[in-house]
Design a protein around this motif. Structure first.
Motif, PDB file in Angstrom:
ATOM      1  N   TYR A  94      -0.634 -13.719 -13.846  1.00  0.00           N
ATOM      2  CA  TYR A  94      -0.420 -14.876 -15.029  1.00  0.00           C
ATOM      3  C   TYR A  94      -1.053 -14.187 -16.640  1.00  0.00           C
ATOM      4  N   PRO A  95      -0.266 -13.161 -17.579  1.00  0.00           N
ATOM      5  CA  PRO A  95      -0.895 -12.279 -18.336  1.00  0.00           C
ATOM      6  C   PRO A  95      -2.447 -12.746 -19.583  1.00  0.00           C
ATOM      7  N   GLY A  96      -2.633 -15.091 -19.505  1.00  0.00           N
ATOM      8  CA  GLY A  96      -2.786 -15.162 -20.371  1.00  0.00           C
ATOM      9  C   GLY A  96      -4.402 -15.382 -19.459  1.00  0.00           C
ATOM     10  N   ARG A  97      -4.163 -14.540 -18.156  1.00  0.00           N
ATOM     11  CA  ARG A  97      -5.766 -14.235 -17.520  1.00  0.00           C
ATOM     12  C   ARG A  97      -6.818 -14.291 -18.170  1.00  0.00           C
ATOM     13  N   GLY A  98      -6.570 -12.412 -18.412  1.00  0.00           N
ATOM     14  CA  GLY A  98      -7.631 -12.203 -18.985  1.00  0.00           C
ATOM     15  C   GLY A  98      -8.994 -11.692 -17.410  1.00  0.00           C
ATOM     16  N   THR A  99      -9.987 -11.057 -18.426  1.00  0.00           N
ATOM     17  CA  THR A  99     -10.582 -10.914 -17.064  1.00  0.00           C
ATOM     18  C   THR A  99     -10.980 -11.802 -16.264  1.00  0.00           C
ATOM     19  N   GLY A 100     -10.790 -12.047 -14.899  1.00  0.00           N
ATOM     20  CA  GLY A 100     -11.386 -12.743 -14.365  1.00  0.00           C
ATOM     21  C   GLY A 100     -11.573 -12.292 -12.605  1.00  0.00           C
ATOM     22  N   ALA A 101     -12.153 -13.463 -11.755  1.00  0.00           N
ATOM     23  CA  ALA A 101     -12.471 -12.997 -10.388  1.00  0.00           C
ATOM     24  C   ALA A 101     -12.095 -14.034  -9.321  1.00  0.00           C
ATOM     25  N   LEU A 102     -11.326 -14.196  -8.107  1.00  0.00           N
ATOM     26  CA  LEU A 102     -10.777 -15.073  -7.418  1.00  0.00           C
ATOM     27  C   LEU A 102     -12.091 -15.481  -6.788  1.00  0.00           C
ATOM     28  N   VAL A 103     -13.000 -16.904  -6.544  1.00  0.00           N
ATOM     29  CA  VAL A 103     -13.347 -17.108  -6.391  1.00  0.00           C
ATOM     30  C   VAL A 103     -13.168 -18.486  -5.633  1.00  0.00           C
ATOM     31  N   GLY A 104     -14.298 -18.487  -4.576  1.00  0.00           N
ATOM     32  CA  GLY A 104     -14.321 -19.854  -3.560  1.00  0.00           C
ATOM     33  C   GLY A 104     -15.292 -20.909  -3.463  1.00  0.00           C
ATOM     34  N   PRO A 105     -15.446 -21.091  -2.266  1.00  0.00           N
ATOM     35  CA  PRO A 105     -15.723 -22.073  -1.780  1.00  0.00           C
ATOM     36  C   PRO A 105     -17.799 -21.291  -1.688  1.00  0.00           C
ATOM     37  N   ASP A 106     -18.947 -22.005  -1.728  1.00  0.00           N
ATOM     38  CA  ASP A 106     -19.994 -21.098  -0.804  1.00  0.00           C
ATOM     39  C   ASP A 106     -20.079 -21.292   0.329  1.00  0.00           C
TER      40      ASP A 106
END
Length: 472
Positions: A94-106
Protein backbone atom coordinates in the motif's frame (compact mmCIF):
# COMPACT_ATOMS: atom_id res chain seq x y z
CA UNK A 1 -11.71 5.98 -2.50
CA UNK A 2 -8.39 4.96 -3.93
CA UNK A 3 -4.96 5.31 -2.40
CA UNK A 4 -2.52 7.91 -3.65
CA UNK A 5 0.90 6.36 -4.18
CA UNK A 6 3.91 8.19 -2.76
CA UNK A 7 5.77 7.34 -5.97
CA UNK A 8 5.23 5.39 -9.14
CA UNK A 9 8.57 3.64 -8.65
CA UNK A 10 8.35 0.05 -7.43
CA UNK A 11 9.27 -0.72 -3.84
CA UNK A 12 12.62 -2.49 -3.43
CA UNK A 13 12.93 -5.25 -0.83
CA UNK A 14 16.37 -6.09 0.55
CA UNK A 15 16.16 -9.64 1.92
CA UNK A 16 18.85 -10.47 4.48
CA UNK A 17 19.97 -14.05 3.88
CA UNK A 18 22.60 -14.07 6.61
CA UNK A 19 20.95 -16.66 8.87
CA UNK A 20 21.02 -20.47 8.55
CA UNK A 21 17.23 -20.52 9.13
CA UNK A 22 16.75 -18.90 5.72
CA UNK A 23 17.73 -22.25 4.16
CA UNK A 24 15.36 -24.43 6.15
CA UNK A 25 13.15 -26.79 4.10
CA UNK A 26 9.74 -25.44 3.09
CA UNK A 27 7.28 -26.88 0.51
CA UNK A 28 10.07 -28.51 -1.44
CA UNK A 29 12.15 -25.33 -1.32
CA UNK A 30 13.55 -23.09 1.39
CA UNK A 31 12.22 -20.41 3.71
CA UNK A 32 14.22 -17.83 1.76
CA UNK A 33 12.91 -19.08 -1.59
CA UNK A 34 9.31 -18.96 -0.38
CA UNK A 35 9.83 -15.44 0.96
CA UNK A 36 11.27 -14.13 -2.31
CA UNK A 37 8.36 -15.69 -4.24
CA UNK A 38 5.90 -13.94 -1.92
CA UNK A 39 7.61 -10.60 -2.42
CA UNK A 40 7.63 -11.04 -6.19
CA UNK A 41 3.89 -11.76 -6.16
CA UNK A 42 3.01 -8.58 -4.21
CA UNK A 43 4.92 -7.31 -6.34
CA UNK A 44 8.13 -5.67 -5.20
CA UNK A 45 11.64 -5.79 -6.62
CA UNK A 46 13.75 -8.26 -4.59
CA UNK A 47 17.42 -7.96 -3.81
CA UNK A 48 19.02 -10.68 -1.67
CA UNK A 49 22.11 -9.68 0.32
CA UNK A 50 24.36 -11.49 2.74
CA UNK A 51 24.98 -15.18 3.27
CA UNK A 52 24.66 -17.66 6.09
CA UNK A 53 27.17 -16.70 8.75
CA UNK A 54 27.68 -13.41 6.93
CA UNK A 55 29.09 -10.15 8.16
CA UNK A 56 26.74 -7.67 9.91
CA UNK A 57 28.90 -4.64 9.10
CA UNK A 58 29.01 -5.56 5.42
CA UNK A 59 25.23 -6.04 5.22
CA UNK A 60 24.55 -2.71 6.92
CA UNK A 61 27.02 -0.97 4.61
CA UNK A 62 25.25 -2.42 1.55
CA UNK A 63 21.88 -1.24 2.86
CA UNK A 64 23.33 2.25 3.34
CA UNK A 65 24.51 2.28 -0.28
CA UNK A 66 21.12 1.10 -1.60
CA UNK A 67 19.26 3.66 0.51
CA UNK A 68 21.52 6.50 -0.57
CA UNK A 69 21.00 5.68 -4.25
CA UNK A 70 17.29 4.89 -4.05
CA UNK A 71 14.20 7.00 -4.70
CA UNK A 72 11.50 4.41 -3.95
CA UNK A 73 10.38 2.89 -0.63
CA UNK A 74 12.93 0.40 0.64
CA UNK A 75 12.00 -2.71 2.63
CA UNK A 76 14.47 -4.56 4.85
CA UNK A 77 13.35 -8.12 5.58
CA UNK A 78 15.01 -10.88 7.55
CA UNK A 79 15.46 -13.99 5.41
CA UNK A 80 14.07 -16.28 8.13
CA UNK A 81 10.55 -14.78 8.15
CA UNK A 82 7.63 -17.18 7.74
CA UNK A 83 4.48 -15.18 7.11
CA UNK A 84 1.20 -14.89 5.28
CA UNK A 85 1.67 -13.04 2.00
CA UNK A 86 -1.11 -10.65 3.00
CA UNK A 87 0.69 -9.82 6.25
CA UNK A 88 3.75 -8.65 4.31
CA UNK A 89 1.60 -6.96 1.66
CA UNK A 90 -0.23 -5.10 4.42
CA UNK A 91 2.97 -3.12 4.90
CA UNK A 92 4.67 -3.18 1.49
CA UNK A 93 1.83 -3.17 -1.05
CA UNK A 94 0.00 0.00 0.00
CA UNK A 95 1.80 3.13 -1.24
CA UNK A 96 0.36 5.32 1.49
CA UNK A 97 2.06 3.35 4.25
CA UNK A 98 5.38 5.22 4.25
CA UNK A 99 7.79 4.08 6.96
CA UNK A 100 6.47 1.25 9.12
CA UNK A 101 7.25 -2.02 10.81
CA UNK A 102 5.27 -5.23 11.04
CA UNK A 103 4.52 -5.89 14.72
CA UNK A 104 2.75 -8.67 16.56
CA UNK A 105 1.60 -9.33 20.12
CA UNK A 106 4.07 -9.11 22.96
CA UNK A 107 5.89 -12.31 23.75
CA UNK A 108 9.30 -13.92 24.16
CA UNK A 109 11.80 -13.04 21.47
CA UNK A 110 14.84 -10.93 20.65
CA UNK A 111 12.97 -7.99 19.10
CA UNK A 112 10.71 -6.26 21.64
CA UNK A 113 9.11 -2.93 20.75
CA UNK A 114 6.85 -0.44 22.47
CA UNK A 115 3.99 0.84 20.32
CA UNK A 116 1.82 3.84 21.18
CA UNK A 117 -0.83 5.55 19.05
CA UNK A 118 -0.13 3.21 16.11
CA UNK A 119 3.57 4.02 15.97
CA UNK A 120 6.76 2.40 17.25
CA UNK A 121 8.18 4.65 19.97
CA UNK A 122 10.98 2.35 21.15
CA UNK A 123 12.66 -0.79 19.86
CA UNK A 124 15.07 -3.25 21.40
CA UNK A 125 17.45 -6.00 20.30
CA UNK A 126 20.52 -7.80 21.61
CA UNK A 127 22.36 -4.48 21.82
CA UNK A 128 19.55 -2.10 22.87
CA UNK A 129 17.71 -3.22 26.01
CA UNK A 130 14.06 -2.18 26.17
CA UNK A 131 11.85 -1.80 29.23
CA UNK A 132 8.08 -1.68 28.93
CA UNK A 133 7.69 -3.57 25.65
CA UNK A 134 4.13 -4.31 24.54
CA UNK A 135 4.75 -5.88 21.10
CA UNK A 136 7.42 -7.61 19.02
CA UNK A 137 9.01 -6.71 15.71
CA UNK A 138 8.43 -9.47 13.14
CA UNK A 139 11.38 -8.85 10.83
CA UNK A 140 9.69 -6.76 8.11
CA UNK A 141 10.57 -3.05 7.96
CA UNK A 142 9.69 -0.57 5.22
CA UNK A 143 11.28 2.87 4.92
CA UNK A 144 9.42 5.45 2.87
CA UNK A 145 11.16 7.46 0.16
CA UNK A 146 11.15 10.57 2.38
CA UNK A 147 13.15 8.72 5.08
CA UNK A 148 15.79 7.08 2.87
CA UNK A 149 18.40 9.67 3.77
CA UNK A 150 17.86 8.96 7.47
CA UNK A 151 18.08 5.21 6.81
CA UNK A 152 21.35 5.62 4.92
CA UNK A 153 22.82 7.62 7.79
CA UNK A 154 21.68 5.14 10.45
CA UNK A 155 22.87 2.12 8.44
CA UNK A 156 26.29 3.66 7.82
CA UNK A 157 26.74 4.56 11.49
CA UNK A 158 25.69 1.07 12.62
CA UNK A 159 28.02 -0.47 10.04
CA UNK A 160 30.97 1.44 11.48
CA UNK A 161 30.02 0.36 15.01
CA UNK A 162 29.72 -3.29 13.93
CA UNK A 163 33.05 -3.15 12.12
CA UNK A 164 34.73 -1.84 15.29
CA UNK A 165 32.97 -4.46 17.48
CA UNK A 166 31.07 -1.75 19.38
CA UNK A 167 27.61 -3.33 19.14
CA UNK A 168 28.12 -5.70 22.04
CA UNK A 169 26.36 -9.01 21.57
CA UNK A 170 24.42 -8.02 18.44
CA UNK A 171 24.12 -11.01 16.13
CA UNK A 172 24.87 -11.02 12.41
CA UNK A 173 21.18 -11.63 11.61
CA UNK A 174 19.94 -8.55 13.52
CA UNK A 175 20.43 -5.91 10.83
CA UNK A 176 16.69 -5.20 10.50
CA UNK A 177 16.27 -5.03 14.30
CA UNK A 178 19.19 -2.62 14.68
CA UNK A 179 17.94 -0.42 11.85
CA UNK A 180 14.46 -0.20 13.38
CA UNK A 181 15.90 0.87 16.72
CA UNK A 182 18.23 3.35 15.02
CA UNK A 183 15.44 4.94 12.97
CA UNK A 184 13.20 5.34 16.00
CA UNK A 185 16.02 6.84 18.05
CA UNK A 186 16.85 9.26 15.24
CA UNK A 187 13.30 10.63 15.31
CA UNK A 188 11.85 8.94 12.20
CA UNK A 189 8.14 8.26 12.60
CA UNK A 190 7.68 4.51 12.21
CA UNK A 191 4.12 3.23 11.93
CA UNK A 192 3.28 0.07 13.87
CA UNK A 193 1.43 -2.13 11.37
CA UNK A 194 -0.44 -4.87 13.27
CA UNK A 195 -0.86 -8.44 12.08
CA UNK A 196 -4.47 -8.87 13.16
CA UNK A 197 -5.49 -12.50 12.54
CA UNK A 198 -2.50 -13.11 10.28
CA UNK A 199 0.88 -14.52 11.23
CA UNK A 200 4.48 -13.48 10.65
CA UNK A 201 7.38 -14.78 12.69
CA UNK A 202 11.06 -15.49 12.48
CA UNK A 203 12.09 -19.11 12.83
CA UNK A 204 15.28 -20.57 14.23
CA UNK A 205 15.04 -24.26 13.35
CA UNK A 206 13.14 -26.83 11.29
CA UNK A 207 10.75 -27.67 14.11
CA UNK A 208 9.89 -23.99 14.61
CA UNK A 209 9.47 -23.54 10.85
CA UNK A 210 7.08 -26.51 10.61
CA UNK A 211 5.01 -25.14 13.51
CA UNK A 212 4.92 -21.69 11.89
CA UNK A 213 3.67 -23.16 8.60
CA UNK A 214 0.97 -24.99 10.53
CA UNK A 215 -0.23 -21.71 12.03
CA UNK A 216 -0.36 -20.14 8.57
CA UNK A 217 -2.66 -22.89 7.32
CA UNK A 218 -5.10 -22.39 10.21
CA UNK A 219 -6.08 -18.91 8.96
CA UNK A 220 -8.33 -18.06 5.99
CA UNK A 221 -5.90 -15.67 4.32
CA UNK A 222 -8.30 -14.74 1.52
CA UNK A 223 -10.93 -13.62 4.02
CA UNK A 224 -8.30 -11.67 5.93
CA UNK A 225 -7.17 -10.01 2.71
CA UNK A 226 -10.75 -8.97 1.95
CA UNK A 227 -11.21 -7.58 5.45
CA UNK A 228 -7.92 -5.69 5.20
CA UNK A 229 -9.15 -3.96 2.03
CA UNK A 230 -11.78 -2.12 4.08
CA UNK A 231 -10.43 1.03 5.74
CA UNK A 232 -10.48 0.85 9.53
CA UNK A 233 -10.29 4.61 10.14
CA UNK A 234 -13.09 5.80 7.86
CA UNK A 235 -15.93 8.16 8.70
CA UNK A 236 -18.97 7.10 10.72
CA UNK A 237 -21.37 6.83 7.79
CA UNK A 238 -18.86 5.01 5.57
CA UNK A 239 -18.01 2.60 8.39
CA UNK A 240 -21.54 1.63 9.41
CA UNK A 241 -23.64 2.26 6.29
CA UNK A 242 -21.18 1.03 3.64
CA UNK A 243 -18.20 -0.95 4.92
CA UNK A 244 -20.40 -3.42 6.79
CA UNK A 245 -21.43 -4.97 3.46
CA UNK A 246 -19.26 -3.47 0.71
CA UNK A 247 -16.73 -6.33 0.88
CA UNK A 248 -19.32 -8.46 -0.94
CA UNK A 249 -19.39 -5.89 -3.74
CA UNK A 250 -15.58 -5.90 -3.81
CA UNK A 251 -15.50 -9.67 -4.20
CA UNK A 252 -18.09 -9.52 -6.98
CA UNK A 253 -16.18 -6.74 -8.75
CA UNK A 254 -12.97 -8.76 -8.57
CA UNK A 255 -14.78 -11.83 -9.95
CA UNK A 256 -16.12 -9.69 -12.83
CA UNK A 257 -12.54 -8.44 -13.41
CA UNK A 258 -13.57 -4.83 -12.96
CA UNK A 259 -10.73 -2.38 -12.39
CA UNK A 260 -10.82 0.29 -9.66
CA UNK A 261 -11.02 2.94 -12.41
CA UNK A 262 -13.97 1.09 -13.95
CA UNK A 263 -15.80 1.15 -10.59
CA UNK A 264 -15.04 4.88 -10.35
CA UNK A 265 -16.67 5.35 -13.75
CA UNK A 266 -19.83 3.51 -12.66
CA UNK A 267 -19.92 5.67 -9.52
CA UNK A 268 -19.79 8.79 -11.68
CA UNK A 269 -22.63 7.47 -13.86
CA UNK A 270 -24.84 6.90 -10.79
CA UNK A 271 -24.10 10.43 -9.55
CA UNK A 272 -25.13 11.85 -12.94
CA UNK A 273 -28.35 9.83 -12.77
CA UNK A 274 -28.98 11.22 -9.28
CA UNK A 275 -28.47 14.77 -10.57
CA UNK A 276 -30.91 14.16 -13.44
CA UNK A 277 -33.56 12.79 -11.10
CA UNK A 278 -33.02 15.67 -8.67
CA UNK A 279 -33.47 18.14 -11.53
CA UNK A 280 -37.05 16.94 -12.18
CA UNK A 281 -38.16 18.24 -8.78
CA UNK A 282 -40.88 15.63 -8.07
CA UNK A 283 -40.93 13.74 -4.77
CA UNK A 284 -40.58 10.34 -6.44
CA UNK A 285 -37.61 11.57 -8.47
CA UNK A 286 -36.04 13.09 -5.34
CA UNK A 287 -36.27 9.68 -3.62
CA UNK A 288 -34.79 7.92 -6.66
CA UNK A 289 -31.99 10.49 -6.80
CA UNK A 290 -31.21 9.94 -3.11
CA UNK A 291 -30.91 6.17 -3.65
CA UNK A 292 -28.68 6.67 -6.72
CA UNK A 293 -26.48 9.09 -4.76
CA UNK A 294 -26.10 6.58 -1.92
CA UNK A 295 -25.13 3.82 -4.36
CA UNK A 296 -22.69 6.19 -6.04
CA UNK A 297 -21.00 6.75 -2.69
CA UNK A 298 -20.94 3.01 -2.02
CA UNK A 299 -18.99 2.49 -5.25
CA UNK A 300 -16.80 5.47 -4.35
CA UNK A 301 -15.72 3.43 -1.32
CA UNK A 302 -15.56 0.17 -3.27
CA UNK A 303 -13.08 1.49 -5.85
CA UNK A 304 -10.48 2.05 -3.13
CA UNK A 305 -11.30 -1.24 -1.43
CA UNK A 306 -10.93 -3.04 -4.76
CA UNK A 307 -7.59 -1.31 -5.35
CA UNK A 308 -6.33 -2.52 -1.98
CA UNK A 309 -7.78 -6.02 -2.48
CA UNK A 310 -6.29 -6.48 -5.94
CA UNK A 311 -3.24 -4.25 -5.23
CA UNK A 312 -3.93 -2.20 -8.34
CA UNK A 313 -2.64 1.27 -7.55
CA UNK A 314 -1.92 4.03 -10.02
CA UNK A 315 -1.43 7.80 -9.90
CA UNK A 316 -4.10 8.13 -12.62
CA UNK A 317 -6.61 6.19 -10.52
CA UNK A 318 -5.96 8.29 -7.44
CA UNK A 319 -6.27 11.51 -9.47
CA UNK A 320 -9.49 10.36 -11.15
CA UNK A 321 -11.00 9.37 -7.82
CA UNK A 322 -10.20 12.69 -6.12
CA UNK A 323 -11.29 14.74 -9.14
CA UNK A 324 -14.57 12.93 -9.74
CA UNK A 325 -15.48 13.17 -6.05
CA UNK A 326 -15.71 16.93 -6.54
CA UNK A 327 -17.37 16.66 -9.96
CA UNK A 328 -20.07 14.30 -8.69
CA UNK A 329 -20.84 16.50 -5.71
CA UNK A 330 -21.09 19.71 -7.71
CA UNK A 331 -23.20 18.12 -10.47
CA UNK A 332 -25.64 17.01 -7.80
CA UNK A 333 -25.77 20.60 -6.47
CA UNK A 334 -26.72 21.79 -9.96
CA UNK A 335 -29.41 19.12 -10.31
CA UNK A 336 -30.90 20.04 -6.93
CA UNK A 337 -30.97 23.75 -7.79
CA UNK A 338 -32.64 23.09 -11.18
CA UNK A 339 -35.25 20.89 -9.59
CA UNK A 340 -36.04 23.44 -6.90
CA UNK A 341 -36.32 26.29 -9.40
CA UNK A 342 -38.94 24.33 -11.35
CA UNK A 343 -39.23 26.93 -14.09
CA UNK A 344 -40.04 29.77 -11.65
CA UNK A 345 -38.40 33.11 -12.32
CA UNK A 346 -37.38 34.18 -8.83
CA UNK A 347 -34.81 36.75 -9.96
CA UNK A 348 -31.21 36.17 -10.96
CA UNK A 349 -30.57 33.72 -8.12
CA UNK A 350 -33.79 31.72 -8.56
CA UNK A 351 -36.58 31.19 -6.04
CA UNK A 352 -35.43 31.67 -2.42
CA UNK A 353 -31.95 32.47 -3.76
CA UNK A 354 -31.40 28.76 -4.49
CA UNK A 355 -28.59 29.38 -7.00
CA UNK A 356 -26.80 31.68 -4.57
CA UNK A 357 -27.01 28.94 -1.92
CA UNK A 358 -25.73 26.33 -4.38
CA UNK A 359 -22.75 28.47 -5.39
CA UNK A 360 -22.01 29.26 -1.72
CA UNK A 361 -22.02 25.53 -0.88
CA UNK A 362 -19.61 24.84 -3.76
CA UNK A 363 -17.28 27.64 -2.67
CA UNK A 364 -17.32 26.48 0.94
CA UNK A 365 -16.36 22.94 -0.07
CA UNK A 366 -13.62 24.30 -2.35
CA UNK A 367 -12.18 26.34 0.53
CA UNK A 368 -12.31 23.35 2.89
CA UNK A 369 -10.45 21.16 0.39
CA UNK A 370 -7.91 23.93 -0.14
CA UNK A 371 -7.27 24.08 3.61
CA UNK A 372 -6.76 20.30 3.77
CA UNK A 373 -4.48 20.03 0.73
CA UNK A 374 -2.39 23.10 1.58
CA UNK A 375 -1.90 21.88 5.15
CA UNK A 376 -0.87 18.40 3.97
CA UNK A 377 1.60 19.99 1.56
CA UNK A 378 3.02 22.22 4.27
CA UNK A 379 3.51 19.25 6.61
CA UNK A 380 5.30 17.31 3.86
CA UNK A 381 7.56 20.27 3.08
CA UNK A 382 8.36 20.78 6.75
CA UNK A 383 9.28 17.11 7.10
CA UNK A 384 11.67 17.34 4.16
CA UNK A 385 13.57 20.39 5.40
CA UNK A 386 13.28 19.71 9.13
CA UNK A 387 11.69 23.06 9.83
CA UNK A 388 10.65 22.33 13.42
CA UNK A 389 12.35 24.76 15.79
CA UNK A 390 14.55 23.06 18.35
CA UNK A 391 15.87 24.45 21.58
CA UNK A 392 19.56 24.11 22.56
CA UNK A 393 18.62 20.98 24.53
CA UNK A 394 17.29 19.38 21.34
CA UNK A 395 13.60 19.47 22.22
CA UNK A 396 10.99 20.96 19.95
CA UNK A 397 9.67 24.34 21.07
CA UNK A 398 5.90 24.57 20.71
CA UNK A 399 3.36 27.20 21.69
CA UNK A 400 1.59 26.26 24.93
CA UNK A 401 -1.87 26.97 23.54
CA UNK A 402 -1.20 24.68 20.59
CA UNK A 403 0.00 21.89 22.87
CA UNK A 404 -3.11 22.21 25.01
CA UNK A 405 -5.47 21.93 22.07
CA UNK A 406 -3.60 19.00 20.54
CA UNK A 407 -3.54 17.15 23.86
CA UNK A 408 -7.25 17.78 24.30
CA UNK A 409 -7.88 16.35 20.81
CA UNK A 410 -5.73 13.34 21.72
CA UNK A 411 -7.86 12.69 24.81
CA UNK A 412 -10.98 12.77 22.66
CA UNK A 413 -9.51 9.96 20.54
CA UNK A 414 -9.45 7.63 23.56
CA UNK A 415 -13.23 7.48 23.92
CA UNK A 416 -15.41 5.78 21.30
CA UNK A 417 -18.17 8.40 21.48
CA UNK A 418 -15.87 11.43 21.36
CA UNK A 419 -13.71 9.83 18.63
CA UNK A 420 -16.73 9.35 16.39
CA UNK A 421 -18.00 12.83 17.26
CA UNK A 422 -14.68 14.28 16.06
CA UNK A 423 -14.95 12.41 12.76
CA UNK A 424 -18.57 13.39 12.22
CA UNK A 425 -18.17 17.10 12.98
CA UNK A 426 -15.68 17.62 10.14
CA UNK A 427 -18.38 16.58 7.64
CA UNK A 428 -16.39 14.06 5.58
CA UNK A 429 -17.67 12.99 2.20
CA UNK A 430 -19.76 10.13 3.59
CA UNK A 431 -21.63 12.42 5.95
CA UNK A 432 -22.06 14.99 3.17
CA UNK A 433 -23.56 12.45 0.80
CA UNK A 434 -25.88 11.19 3.55
CA UNK A 435 -26.92 14.76 4.40
CA UNK A 436 -27.67 15.55 0.75
CA UNK A 437 -29.57 12.31 0.16
CA UNK A 438 -31.73 12.54 3.29
CA UNK A 439 -32.61 16.23 3.05
CA UNK A 440 -33.28 15.98 -0.69
CA UNK A 441 -35.47 12.89 -0.29
CA UNK A 442 -37.60 14.13 2.60
CA UNK A 443 -37.38 17.94 2.36
CA UNK A 444 -36.05 20.05 -0.54
CA UNK A 445 -32.90 21.57 -2.02
CA UNK A 446 -33.24 24.76 0.03
CA UNK A 447 -32.98 22.72 3.24
CA UNK A 448 -30.09 20.75 1.72
CA UNK A 449 -27.99 23.80 0.92
CA UNK A 450 -28.69 25.55 4.23
CA UNK A 451 -27.71 22.39 6.12
CA UNK A 452 -24.53 22.06 4.06
CA UNK A 453 -23.57 25.68 4.71
CA UNK A 454 -24.24 25.53 8.47
CA UNK A 455 -22.59 22.16 9.10
CA UNK A 456 -19.82 22.87 6.58
CA UNK A 457 -19.09 26.24 8.21
CA UNK A 458 -18.75 24.61 11.63
CA UNK A 459 -16.53 21.92 10.13
CA UNK A 460 -14.30 24.49 8.43
CA UNK A 461 -13.89 26.47 11.67
CA UNK A 462 -13.13 23.30 13.65
CA UNK A 463 -10.60 22.08 11.07
CA UNK A 464 -8.90 25.46 10.73
CA UNK A 465 -8.56 25.78 14.52
CA UNK A 466 -6.99 22.32 14.70
CA UNK A 467 -4.59 23.05 11.84
CA UNK A 468 -3.43 26.25 13.50
CA UNK A 469 -2.94 24.50 16.85
CA UNK A 470 -0.86 21.72 15.28
CA UNK A 471 1.13 24.20 13.20
CA UNK A 472 2.08 26.11 16.36
Amino acid sequence: MQVQPDTVTQTVAVVLANTPAARLVCDGGTVLGRLTEQLTSIPVAVRVVGRAGGDLAEDLREIAVVARAGSAPLAIISGDVVAHTQAIAGLLAYPGRGTGALVGPDGPGPSPVRAEDDRVVAAGNSFHQLVGANATFRGVLQVGAADLRALASVAAELSDLARDDLLGGARDDEAADLLLAGLVRSGVRVAAVPLGRLHAERVAGQEAADAAFGRLGAVDEERARLDAAVKQDDGFFATYAVSTWSRHVVKAAAWLRLTPNGVTGISVGLALMAAIWFSSGTRAAQLAGAVALYLSFVLDCVDGQLARYTRQFSPMGAWLDATFDRVKEYVVYVGLAIGYSGGAVGGLTGPDGIWALAVAAMLLQAVRHMIDFSYAGAVADAAKVGSAYRTPSGTVAVAADGVGLVRLAGRFEKGAVTRWAKRIVVLPIGERMALIAITAAFFNAHVTFVALLVWGGIAALYTLTGRIARSL
